[in-house]
Design an enzyme around this catalytic site. Structure first.
Site, mmCIF file in Angstrom:
data_model
loop_
_atom_site.group_PDB
_atom_site.id
_atom_site.type_symbol
_atom_site.label_atom_id
_atom_site.label_comp_id
_atom_site.label_asym_id
_atom_site.label_seq_id
_atom_site.Cartn_x
_atom_site.Cartn_y
_atom_site.Cartn_z
ATOM 1 N N TYR A 138 -32.469 14.440 2.543
ATOM 2 C CA TYR A 138 -32.220 15.503 1.561
ATOM 3 C C TYR A 138 -32.898 16.779 2.031
ATOM 4 O O TYR A 138 -34.051 16.729 2.497
ATOM 5 C CB TYR A 138 -32.815 15.135 0.195
ATOM 6 C CG TYR A 138 -32.121 13.968 -0.453
ATOM 7 C CD1 TYR A 138 -31.046 14.174 -1.316
ATOM 8 C CD2 TYR A 138 -32.532 12.662 -0.207
ATOM 9 C CE1 TYR A 138 -30.400 13.093 -1.901
ATOM 10 C CE2 TYR A 138 -31.885 11.586 -0.790
ATOM 11 C CZ TYR A 138 -30.830 11.807 -1.634
ATOM 12 O OH TYR A 138 -30.178 10.749 -2.210
ATOM 13 N N GLN A 168 -15.409 3.413 7.736
ATOM 14 C CA GLN A 168 -14.504 2.513 7.015
ATOM 15 C C GLN A 168 -13.115 2.489 7.677
ATOM 16 O O GLN A 168 -12.468 1.448 7.739
ATOM 17 C CB GLN A 168 -14.401 3.003 5.565
ATOM 18 C CG GLN A 168 -13.654 2.085 4.635
ATOM 19 C CD GLN A 168 -13.744 2.564 3.186
ATOM 20 O OE1 GLN A 168 -14.773 3.053 2.756
ATOM 21 N NE2 GLN A 168 -12.675 2.439 2.442
ATOM 22 N N ASP A 213 -13.010 -1.398 -6.225
ATOM 23 C CA ASP A 213 -13.139 -0.216 -7.078
ATOM 24 C C ASP A 213 -12.253 -0.300 -8.325
ATOM 25 O O ASP A 213 -12.520 0.385 -9.305
ATOM 26 C CB ASP A 213 -12.771 1.049 -6.287
ATOM 27 C CG ASP A 213 -13.939 1.572 -5.454
ATOM 28 O OD1 ASP A 213 -14.899 0.803 -5.235
ATOM 29 O OD2 ASP A 213 -13.900 2.737 -5.019
ATOM 30 N N GLU A 226 0.871 -1.184 0.000
ATOM 31 C CA GLU A 226 0.000 0.000 0.000
ATOM 32 C C GLU A 226 0.904 1.230 0.000
ATOM 33 O O GLU A 226 1.781 1.355 0.846
ATOM 34 C CB GLU A 226 -0.920 -0.020 1.235
ATOM 35 C CG GLU A 226 -1.616 1.287 1.555
ATOM 36 C CD GLU A 226 -2.452 1.843 0.404
ATOM 37 O OE1 GLU A 226 -3.354 1.149 -0.076
ATOM 38 O OE2 GLU A 226 -2.180 2.996 -0.013
HETATM 39 C C1 LIG Z 1 -14.545 10.416 -0.081
HETATM 40 C C2 LIG Z 1 -15.182 9.080 -0.335
HETATM 41 C C3 LIG Z 1 -16.403 8.758 0.251
HETATM 42 C C4 LIG Z 1 -16.994 7.502 0.036
HETATM 43 N N1 LIG Z 1 -18.176 7.196 0.640
HETATM 44 C C5 LIG Z 1 -18.728 5.983 0.433
HETATM 45 C C6 LIG Z 1 -19.920 5.582 1.063
HETATM 46 O O1 LIG Z 1 -20.503 6.332 1.832
HETATM 47 N N2 LIG Z 1 -20.436 4.320 0.803
HETATM 48 C C7 LIG Z 1 -19.787 3.430 -0.033
HETATM 49 O O2 LIG Z 1 -20.235 2.278 -0.224
HETATM 50 N N3 LIG Z 1 -18.663 3.786 -0.630
HETATM 51 C C8 LIG Z 1 -18.121 5.025 -0.420
HETATM 52 N N4 LIG Z 1 -16.968 5.321 -1.011
HETATM 53 C C9 LIG Z 1 -16.388 4.303 -1.856
HETATM 54 C C10 LIG Z 1 -15.693 3.252 -1.019
HETATM 55 O O3 LIG Z 1 -14.866 3.915 -0.099
HETATM 56 C C11 LIG Z 1 -14.950 2.355 -1.965
HETATM 57 O O4 LIG Z 1 -15.902 1.576 -2.710
HETATM 58 C C12 LIG Z 1 -13.992 1.422 -1.268
HETATM 59 O O5 LIG Z 1 -13.020 2.140 -0.546
HETATM 60 C C13 LIG Z 1 -13.289 0.566 -2.322
HETATM 61 O O6 LIG Z 1 -12.294 -0.152 -1.708
HETATM 62 P P1 LIG Z 1 -11.032 -0.636 -2.530
HETATM 63 O O7 LIG Z 1 -10.197 -1.345 -1.517
HETATM 64 O O8 LIG Z 1 -11.458 -1.322 -3.761
HETATM 65 O O9 LIG Z 1 -10.311 0.685 -3.028
HETATM 66 P P2 LIG Z 1 -9.650 1.913 -2.186
HETATM 67 O O10 LIG Z 1 -10.292 2.063 -0.859
HETATM 68 O O11 LIG Z 1 -9.654 3.050 -3.114
HETATM 69 O O12 LIG Z 1 -8.179 1.392 -1.953
HETATM 70 C C14 LIG Z 1 -7.250 1.269 -3.008
HETATM 71 C C15 LIG Z 1 -5.856 1.465 -2.403
HETATM 72 O O13 LIG Z 1 -4.874 1.139 -3.372
HETATM 73 C C16 LIG Z 1 -3.756 1.978 -3.133
HETATM 74 N N5 LIG Z 1 -2.924 2.002 -4.344
HETATM 75 C C17 LIG Z 1 -3.261 2.485 -5.571
HETATM 76 N N6 LIG Z 1 -2.239 2.306 -6.434
HETATM 77 C C18 LIG Z 1 -1.225 1.711 -5.732
HETATM 78 C C19 LIG Z 1 0.089 1.297 -6.077
HETATM 79 N N7 LIG Z 1 0.598 1.446 -7.311
HETATM 80 N N8 LIG Z 1 0.858 0.730 -5.117
HETATM 81 C C20 LIG Z 1 0.383 0.544 -3.853
HETATM 82 N N9 LIG Z 1 -0.860 0.948 -3.480
HETATM 83 C C21 LIG Z 1 -1.656 1.514 -4.407
HETATM 84 C C22 LIG Z 1 -4.388 3.314 -2.797
HETATM 85 O O14 LIG Z 1 -3.486 4.145 -2.073
HETATM 86 C C23 LIG Z 1 -5.589 2.899 -1.986
HETATM 87 O O15 LIG Z 1 -5.338 2.930 -0.606
HETATM 88 C C24 LIG Z 1 -16.361 6.562 -0.807
HETATM 89 C C25 LIG Z 1 -15.139 6.888 -1.405
HETATM 90 C C26 LIG Z 1 -14.541 8.134 -1.177
HETATM 91 C C27 LIG Z 1 -13.202 8.464 -1.822
#
Ligand SMILES: Cc1cc2nc3c(=O)[nH]c(=O)nc-3n(C[C@H](O)[C@H](O)[C@H](O)COP(=O)(O)OP(=O)(O)OC[C@H]3O[C@@H](n4cnc5c(N)ncnc54)[C@H](O)[C@@H]3O)c2cc1C
Length: 539
Positions: A221, A117, A305, A35
């Site tokens: 809302y 989260q 994501d 990470e």
């Molecule tokens: C501000 C915000 C609010 C949100 N609110 C909601 C909500 O209310 N409800 C909901 O369901 N979802 C919400 N989401 C979406 C939800 O947070 C995501 O669906 C979830 O975090 C996805 O998890 P993930 O592990 O797939 O990706 P992420 O949480 O995006 O994690 C991906 C990680 O990969 C790391 N990374 C990327 N490239 C590299 C690399 N080359 N080398 C090493 N590490 C790397 C990044 O630093 C990151 O930490 C929100 C997102 C954001 C940004």
């Protein structure tokens, strides 16, 4: 030639990468997770964990610690539904836009809950390390290349700039929406791209809960003139989270939203001009609907994501990513253990991509419902249908190719390809769920008169490499169903049987088959080896 060799390299320490690390390590596969950030992301982001995600955490041994994080009364917020009001002061006249169909003890041993989260990620991190995963922060994936036998990756310690070459059998790209792995694989996306731009404003307002008369809801809302905001109760009240829309096509940008302007918007939405407001943080985000065209490219898999992003309605983002990780990791573990065929890994995409497409559609429909832009014929499915009731149409879950991924109304009846129904059972004086039986092997559930199945399966289990356990329910020595008829729940006769996969999905159920011949073929097929003859695929 390599600095280190690992079975699986996971890129990304968000909820999906961390969950994949937990699930693999608990199955005895010790992954390396890299990470690039220096620790867990600190803002609440996704707050709702749905019942299926909690079932998975329960099976993976995380339940007590995750449950302990539940926000006070969070279930009451889900029951309060989605509201619309002119201002928060006018909460008594709020219109209830929708109330989701929720879980309950006849549907799941777990209930939806809210918690930040950043809190549950800490538990995932702790457990991943406890189970033996190597999680490294400040470490970035720089590049990777794959061949027939594995993936070679270059990772970089961002503090020392030192690079290392890592060799892994498989790579999981859980690097999020902005991650580069999907692009490097030249995998495109399907969907509507950005639907709207929003700014999350985290703020403190000690009087707001009283102003809202302590009403619980998911989102409320406010439609007061000149504001269009959505206040989330699921993110808690310290700080609160309100989202506003902005329009780049009209020249607007997040920078236009100074703390003073945000505080004014909150006061107008509250209907109280002297409300005490302290803005804590602001985060811009886009509501996007995109699903990757492929989830697998050779030895590299996309999850979370990195594979799909949805608009926020329904809160499917993190949940469906964690469910991707659950589907993918038992299959990787099976192949690494030698009893799963490589074809089993193809079913990750066949199973999870249609579910992602269906969730994307539902999230968009949900967003339109709240904006009153939808008609009855485009009605959204029950929330439970999307979170628990989906169906896998892969070849391992037999005879499901032509069936729908989602039904509008939630229903689970033990059909192949669906999550095995939950039934409470008595086990040595303790109450357990059928869900608790599924984790490290295939399980053949047999009816009280299914002794023939038990005989054949026990014999088969003694020589097949595919792990198989036999569990009788309702016989003289079996587990006892507590509150309802498990045979009806699973759609079989007292002399029948159901084969459930290690991830708790029904692979096959018997209706009128000959135990002597069918079981070995079904099990072989469910582990990814070869196709089933069509007469074996029923219901
Ligand atoms: C501000 C915000 C609010 C949100 N609110 C909601 C909500 O209310 N409800 C909901 O369901 N979802 C919400 N989401 C979406 C939800 O947070 C995501 O669906 C979830 O975090 C996805 O998890 P993930 O592990 O797939 O990706 P992420 O949480 O995006 O994690 C991906 C990680 O990969 C790391 N990374 C990327 N490239 C590299 C690399 N080359 N080398 C090493 N590490 C790397 C990044 O630093 C990151 O930490 C929100 C997102 C954001 C940004």
């Amino acid at each position: 030639m390599y600095d280190e060799q690992v079975p699986v390299l996971i890129v990304g320490g968000g909820p999906v990468g961390l969950s994949a690390a937990v699930f693999l390590a608990r199955r005895g596969i010790k992954p390396l997770l890299v990470e690039k950030r220096d620790g867990i992301f600190q803002l609440p982001r996704a707050s709702g964990l749905n019942a299926r995600t909690l079932e998975i955490f329960r099976i993976a041994g995380l339940r007590p610690e995750i449950r302990a994080l539940e926000m006070d009364d969070s279930h009451a917020c889900f029951e309060g539904g989605m509201l619309r009001t002119s201002t928060f002061s006018d909460i008594d006249n709020a219109e209830v836009l929708s109330v989701p169909t929720l879980d309950g003890p006849s549907i799941s041993p777990e209930r939806v809950m809210a918690c930040g989260q950043q809190h549950y990620e800490k538990v995932l991190l702790k457990k991943a390390r406890e189970y033996g995963a190597d999680v490294r922060f400040n470490t970035r994936l720089v590049s990777f290349a794959q061949d027939d036998d594995g993936v070679t990756a270059t990772i970089k310690d961002t503090l020392t700039s030192r690079q290392r070459a890592v060799r892994a059998r498989y790579l999981i790209g859980a690097d999020g929406y902005r991650g580069r792995i999907r692009h490097r694989l030249r995998i495109g996306c399907t969907g509507r791209n950005i639907i709207f731009h929003s700014l999350s404003i985290y703020f403190r307002a000690p009087e707001l809960d009283t102003l809202l008369k302590r009403r619980k809801f998911i989102v409320c809302y406010a439609t007061a003139p000149d504001v269009s905001t959505a206040l989330s109760h699921l993110h808690g009240t310290d700080p609160w989270l309100i989202a506003v829309l902005y329009h780049p096509d009209r020249g607007e940008s997040p920078a236009d939203f100074t703390d003073e302007r945000c505080a004014d918007i909150i006061r107008v939405a509250a209907g109280k001009t002297d409300l005490n407001v302290e803005v804590v943080d602001k985060v811009p985000w886009e509501a996007t609907e995109l699903v990757a065209d492929r989830f697998r490219s050779g030895r590299v898999f996309l999850a979370g994501d990195a594979a799909h992003v949805y608009p926020p309605a329904g809160g499917f983002g993190a949940n469906s990513g964690i469910q991707d990780a659950y589907d993918l990791t038992w299959k990787i573990a099976a192949v690494l253990a030698g009893w799963g065929d490589d074809a089993l890994l193809d079913t990750y995409e066949t199973e999870r991509r249609p579910v992602a497409l269906a969730a994307a559609k539902q999230a968009t429909l949900g967003t339109r419902t709240f904006r009153r832009q939808t008609s009855d014929e485009h009605r959204a499915a029950d929330l439970l249908s999307v979170t628990l009731g989906y169906r896998y149409r892969s070849h391992t879950a037999t005879s499901t190719e032509n069936q729908q991924v989602l039904k509008l109304k939630f229903e689970l009846t033990g059909e192949p390809g669906t999550r095995a129904p939950h039934v409470w059972l008595e086990h040595n004086g303790r109450r357990i769920s059928t869900i608790d039986l599924f984790w490290d092997s295939f399980v053949l559930l047999i009816g009280p008169k299914g002794n023939k199945w038990a005989q054949i399966a026990t014999q088969l289990a003694s020589h097949t490499p595919v792990p198989l356990r036999v569990q009788q329910i309702g016989g003289t020595q079996g587990l006892l169903p507590i509150d309802h008829d498990w045979l009806t729940a699973y759609g079989i006769e007292p002399n029948g049987a159901v084969l459930v996969r290690p991830d708790g999905f029904v692979a096959w159920r018997s209706v009128g088959f000959d135990p002597n011949t069918v079981l070995a073929e079904v099990l072989d097929h469910a582990a990814g080896h070869g196709a089933m003859s069509s007469e074996r695929t029923a219901q």
